[in-house]
Design a protein around this motif. Structure first.
Motif, mmCIF file in Angstrom:
data_model
loop_
_atom_site.group_PDB
_atom_site.id
_atom_site.type_symbol
_atom_site.label_atom_id
_atom_site.label_comp_id
_atom_site.label_asym_id
_atom_site.label_seq_id
_atom_site.Cartn_x
_atom_site.Cartn_y
_atom_site.Cartn_z
ATOM 1 N N UNK A 1 39.512 -5.369 17.975
ATOM 2 C CA UNK A 1 40.859 -5.880 18.246
ATOM 3 C C UNK A 1 41.604 -6.129 16.940
ATOM 4 N N UNK A 2 42.813 -5.585 16.796
ATOM 5 C CA UNK A 2 43.571 -5.754 15.554
ATOM 6 C C UNK A 2 44.306 -7.090 15.510
ATOM 7 N N UNK A 3 44.905 -7.383 14.375
ATOM 8 C CA UNK A 3 45.662 -8.615 14.164
ATOM 9 C C UNK A 3 46.763 -8.746 15.214
ATOM 10 N N UNK A 4 46.924 -9.971 15.752
ATOM 11 C CA UNK A 4 47.913 -10.219 16.801
ATOM 12 C C UNK A 4 49.346 -10.073 16.304
ATOM 13 N N UNK A 5 49.552 -10.094 14.984
ATOM 14 C CA UNK A 5 50.906 -9.938 14.441
ATOM 15 C C UNK A 5 51.395 -8.496 14.541
ATOM 16 N N UNK A 6 50.486 -7.560 14.786
ATOM 17 C CA UNK A 6 50.849 -6.156 14.892
ATOM 18 C C UNK A 6 51.272 -5.810 16.321
ATOM 19 N N UNK A 7 52.003 -4.719 16.463
ATOM 20 C CA UNK A 7 52.165 -4.120 17.787
ATOM 21 C C UNK A 7 50.835 -3.480 18.129
ATOM 22 N N UNK A 8 50.342 -3.712 19.356
ATOM 23 C CA UNK A 8 49.017 -3.194 19.680
ATOM 24 C C UNK A 8 48.888 -2.947 21.174
ATOM 25 N N UNK A 9 48.123 -1.916 21.504
ATOM 26 C CA UNK A 9 47.850 -1.570 22.895
ATOM 27 C C UNK A 9 46.404 -1.102 22.986
ATOM 28 N N UNK A 10 45.868 -1.149 24.224
ATOM 29 C CA UNK A 10 44.504 -0.661 24.454
ATOM 30 C C UNK A 10 44.538 0.587 25.314
ATOM 31 N N UNK A 11 43.586 1.477 25.068
ATOM 32 C CA UNK A 11 43.515 2.681 25.866
ATOM 33 C C UNK A 11 42.177 3.370 25.707
ATOM 34 N N UNK A 12 42.096 4.574 26.256
ATOM 35 C CA UNK A 12 40.865 5.360 26.222
ATOM 36 C C UNK A 12 41.150 6.711 25.589
ATOM 37 N N UNK A 13 40.293 7.108 24.661
ATOM 38 C CA UNK A 13 40.446 8.402 24.011
ATOM 39 C C UNK A 13 40.152 9.503 25.031
ATOM 40 N N UNK A 14 41.104 10.416 25.189
ATOM 41 C CA UNK A 14 40.908 11.538 26.117
ATOM 42 C C UNK A 14 40.675 12.856 25.394
#
Length: 405
Positions: free
Chosen positions: A314-327
């Protein structure tokens, strides 16, 4: 060979760019409509452009966007249905091509196969009645400029594709036009030669100091060579700016999708704070945009693939961030391209350099985090009121306009 100051002044027939405010080429409200029976096709729609003296200017867009039609109107091969074409301030609308102070270079080169390189370049000068001694000097200088001085006696069939292209350039430049128009001149060359010729064209343009107007559908060519780019779509100029401007700050969804690879995210603006805004995406991820937005507004933003970092932690909360799955992963030597699908089905493309200090390598099926700096969430400046719902954006249209471009 470096061309002399006297020769450069003669070739441009005008002050060097920046000393005279009159543009080399101006289009004012130019439109082109083709009619065939009851059918009407608008190829170019009310285009306004000023192309400066000494500028390398590109008309960029997909097939059928109107870029070639626009160039043909500058050259005089087509007359505008409406509007005005000016060269160095003079109205040339309706003036035939041979009375306009521009030359055009085509993709086909159009060299005379039975003539030597020297005679191909000299052809226009001979027809204009230029003295034999002057022809010899000017042809020699042009061939040196394009680095073909030792090929003057060869026939076109004895030259490579790139060398033939340079002969065509020398033939167009030897007449000392105020502007040179190039209609996809590198399209017939292989990739490596095309890339080499891009550098050559820019070098030659700087040497002679005249205006080049370049038509291409290849975004890489336009970004590499141009001082400014007009991105065309369906007969209109969607954006006009420097290569960095059209790449980093696209004005429309079309430009964002056509110039390079861009990830389009759609959401709703939330809280505005610290000069930026939260944006809630369709899958309820909240990312940061570096622009203050009106809460509740529908938002389209783009993020370039090279701006995004992919990690399993999980990256720093100050960044824009999303979770996903590599396809999907594509290994390209210097970089790896990842495709990551979010929970709502949105796919995001990520470009990662394969550096020695690369921290992680994701595989297909891996759950990953994507993160980027908020300032890299570029909010498109288009109005979105016409969209039926902020979470169901339409795909960018890239349909060809059926016209003569």
């Amino acid at each position: 060979m470096t061309i002399t100051a006297h020769e450069r002044a003669d070739m441009s027939r005008s002050p060097i760019a920046g000393t005279d405010p009159t543009p080399a080429i101006s289009l004012h409200g130019v439109s082109k409509v083709y009619r065939s029976g009851s059918e009407t096709v608008t190829a170019v729609r009310e285009v306004d452009l000023n192309i400066e003296r000494g500028e390398f200017f590109s008309l960029l867009g997909p097939s059928g966007c109107g870029k070639t039609t626009t160039m043909r109107m500058i050259a005089g091969f087509d007359d505008p249905t409406d509007g005005e074409v000016r060269l160095t301030g003079n109205d040339v609308t309706g003036v035939p091509p041979n009375h306009r102070d521009v030359n055009m270079v085509f993709q086909s080169y159009a060299l005379f196969p039975h003539m030597s390189v020297h005679d191909n370049v000299a052809f226009g000068l001979k027809r204009s009645g230029v003295a034999k001694r002057e022809i010899s000097g000017r042809v020699g200088e042009m061939l040196d400029l394009v680095e073909l001085g030792d090929r003057a006696g060869h026939k076109p069939a004895q030259l490579s594709g790139g060398q033939q292209q340079r002969v065509a350039l020398a033939r167009a430049l030897v007449n000392r036009p105020s502007a040179l128009l190039l209609d996809e001149p590198l399209g017939a060359l292989d990739l490596k030669l095309r890339q080499s010729m891009q550098s050559e064209l820019k070098r030659i343009q700087r040497e002679v100091g005249i205006t080049f107007v370049y038509v291409t559908h290849d975004q890489g060519e336009a970004l590499t060579m141009s001082d400014r780019i007009a991105v065309m779509n369906e007969g209109i100029v969607e954006q006009l700016g420097s290569p960095a401007e059209v790449y980093e700050r696209p004005a429309t969804r079309f430009v964002a999708g056509f110039i390079g690879t861009s990830n389009l995210l759609t959401g709703t603006a939330g809280e505005a704070r610290d000069g930026g805004s939260d944006v809630r995406l369709a899958d309820d991820h909240v990312v940061r945009a570096g622009t203050a937005l009106l809460p509740g507004a529908a938002v389209d933003m783009t993020v370039r693939p090279e701006k995004i970092r992919i990690t399993t932690h999980e990256p720093d909360a100050a960044l824009s961030r999303v979770r996903g799955t590599v396809t999907d992963t594509v290994y390209l030597g210097s970089a790896t391209h990842y495709t990551v699908r979010l929970a709502d089905g949105t796919e995001i493309v990520v470009f990662c350099q394969n550096t020695s200090d690369a921290l992680e390598v994701a595989e297909a099926g891996s759950a990953v985090w994507l993160s980027w700096q908020p300032q890299h969430s570029y909010v498109l400046p288009e109005a979105h009121a016409s969209r039926p719902a902020p979470h169901t954006p339409a795909d960018p249209s890239d349909e060809e306009t059926h016209n003569h471009a």
